[in-house]
Design a protein around this motif. Structure first.
Motif, PDB file in Angstrom:
ATOM      1  N   ARG A 132      38.349  45.201  49.022  1.00  0.00           N
ATOM      2  CA  ARG A 132      39.513  44.459  48.523  1.00  0.00           C
ATOM      3  C   ARG A 132      39.314  42.952  48.664  1.00  0.00           C
ATOM      4  NH1 ARG A 132      42.339  48.766  51.121  1.00  0.00           N
ATOM      5  NH2 ARG A 132      43.400  50.117  49.609  1.00  0.00           N
ATOM      6  N   HIS A 136      39.098  40.349  45.623  1.00  0.00           N
ATOM      7  CA  HIS A 136      40.035  39.228  45.551  1.00  0.00           C
ATOM      8  C   HIS A 136      39.306  37.928  45.254  1.00  0.00           C
ATOM      9  CE1 HIS A 136      43.031  36.243  46.808  1.00  0.00           C
ATOM     10  NE2 HIS A 136      43.940  37.203  46.643  1.00  0.00           N
ATOM     11  N   GLN A 191      41.355  46.700  42.764  1.00  0.00           N
ATOM     12  CA  GLN A 191      42.690  46.315  43.212  1.00  0.00           C
ATOM     13  C   GLN A 191      42.667  44.893  43.759  1.00  0.00           C
ATOM     14  OE1 GLN A 191      43.407  49.527  45.968  1.00  0.00           O
ATOM     15  NE2 GLN A 191      44.712  50.649  44.522  1.00  0.00           N
ATOM     16  N   GLY A 192      41.630  44.580  44.540  1.00  0.00           N
ATOM     17  CA  GLY A 192      41.491  43.225  45.049  1.00  0.00           C
ATOM     18  C   GLY A 192      41.263  42.222  43.940  1.00  0.00           C
ATOM     19  N   ASP A 195      44.573  41.490  42.311  1.00  0.00           N
ATOM     20  CA  ASP A 195      45.364  40.620  43.183  1.00  0.00           C
ATOM     21  C   ASP A 195      44.851  39.180  43.123  1.00  0.00           C
ATOM     22  OD1 ASP A 195      46.896  42.758  43.938  1.00  0.00           O
ATOM     23  OD2 ASP A 195      45.820  43.115  45.823  1.00  0.00           O
ATOM     24  N   ALA A 198      46.085  37.256  40.191  1.00  0.00           N
ATOM     25  CA  ALA A 198      47.538  37.027  40.232  1.00  0.00           C
ATOM     26  C   ALA A 198      48.190  37.293  38.883  1.00  0.00           C
ATOM     27  CB  ALA A 198      47.847  35.609  40.711  1.00  0.00           C
ATOM     28  N   GLU A 203      47.985  46.876  35.913  1.00  0.00           N
ATOM     29  CA  GLU A 203      47.867  47.737  37.081  1.00  0.00           C
ATOM     30  C   GLU A 203      46.524  48.447  36.997  1.00  0.00           C
ATOM     31  OE1 GLU A 203      51.032  50.504  37.341  1.00  0.00           O
ATOM     32  OE2 GLU A 203      52.577  49.002  37.775  1.00  0.00           O
TER      33      GLU A 203
END
Length: 221
Positions: A132, A136, A191-192, A195, A198, A203
């Protein structure tokens, strides 16, 4: 972690498709010390101007590095002009078709094991966290999710109803042999990444199936 684009790596490989240029490259690689144009020309029997042209093209492609240095070690007035010397670059140039990034998985697994040893947390738990965090950073470095996916080796394709299928798995061979471990890490990575961008319009969800990545992307609403 993925420092060069696929186009740059393909261009680097294409630069040694010429037999003469490839012969020069291989000769430089076999030498433990930096080499100059004159010694390469003498060893290969090519004209010095031809050697200089090809060596500089290899530098531009990122396969060689160059620097100016006096071969006799002398400095100051009367020491003579420095020679342009060539050495192989320390960077790897790897091209996989379809795109694969096993180096990313290797980094994730190594970082997870080190963190597990340090903290005492289970390796799978630390792998999820490391994936993650890595995702990110990759997402934050890109303007939006789709370019971030492409830069990471995925091939997003619109599949209708706001669903985006990732046709390529950058970790295909490992995912085939260690499905649960690698696919879960892949989900955490994406998923990271989401995120990090932003972007609230997407999804990511675990959606394994034949012929595409185990994760799909859907648009909210």
């Amino acid at each position: 972690m993925i420092e060069s684009s696929r186009a740059q790596r393909l261009a680097a490989i294409a630069s040694i498709s010429d037999p003469s240029r490839r012969a020069l490259f291989e000769w430089v690689v076999r030498n433990p010390a930096p080499v100059g144009r004159d010694e390469v020309a003498e060893a290969t029997g090519m004209a010095r101007t031809t050697v200089a042209f090809h060596l500089d093209r290899l530098v531009e492609a990122g396969l060689l590095t160059s620097r100016f240095q006096r071969r006799n070690g002398r400095t100051g007035p009367g020491a003579g002009r420095p020679a342009k010397l060539y050495t192989p670059t320390a960077d790897e140039v790897v091209v996989a078709i379809p795109e694969r990034h096993y180096d990313v998985v290797g980094e994730l697994l190594a970082a997870a094991i080190e963190e597990s040893d340090r903290s005492g947390a289970p390796a799978r738990t630390t792998l999820a966290a490391v994936a993650r965090e890595t995702g990110h950073r990759m997402g934050a470095a890109s303007a939006s999710l789709l370019p971030a996916l492409e830069n990471a080796g995925y091939e997003p394709r619109a599949a209708g109803n706001g669903r985006i299928v990732l046709e390529n798995c950058p970790f295909h061979r490992l995912a085939a042999n260690h499905t649960a471990l690698i696919c879960h890490a892949n989900l955490c990575l994406l998923q990271g990444m989401l995120d990090g961008t932003a972007e609230g319009v997407f999804e990511v969800e675990f959606d394994p199936g034949e012929g595409h990545c185990c994760v799909t992307v859907t648009m909210n609403g």
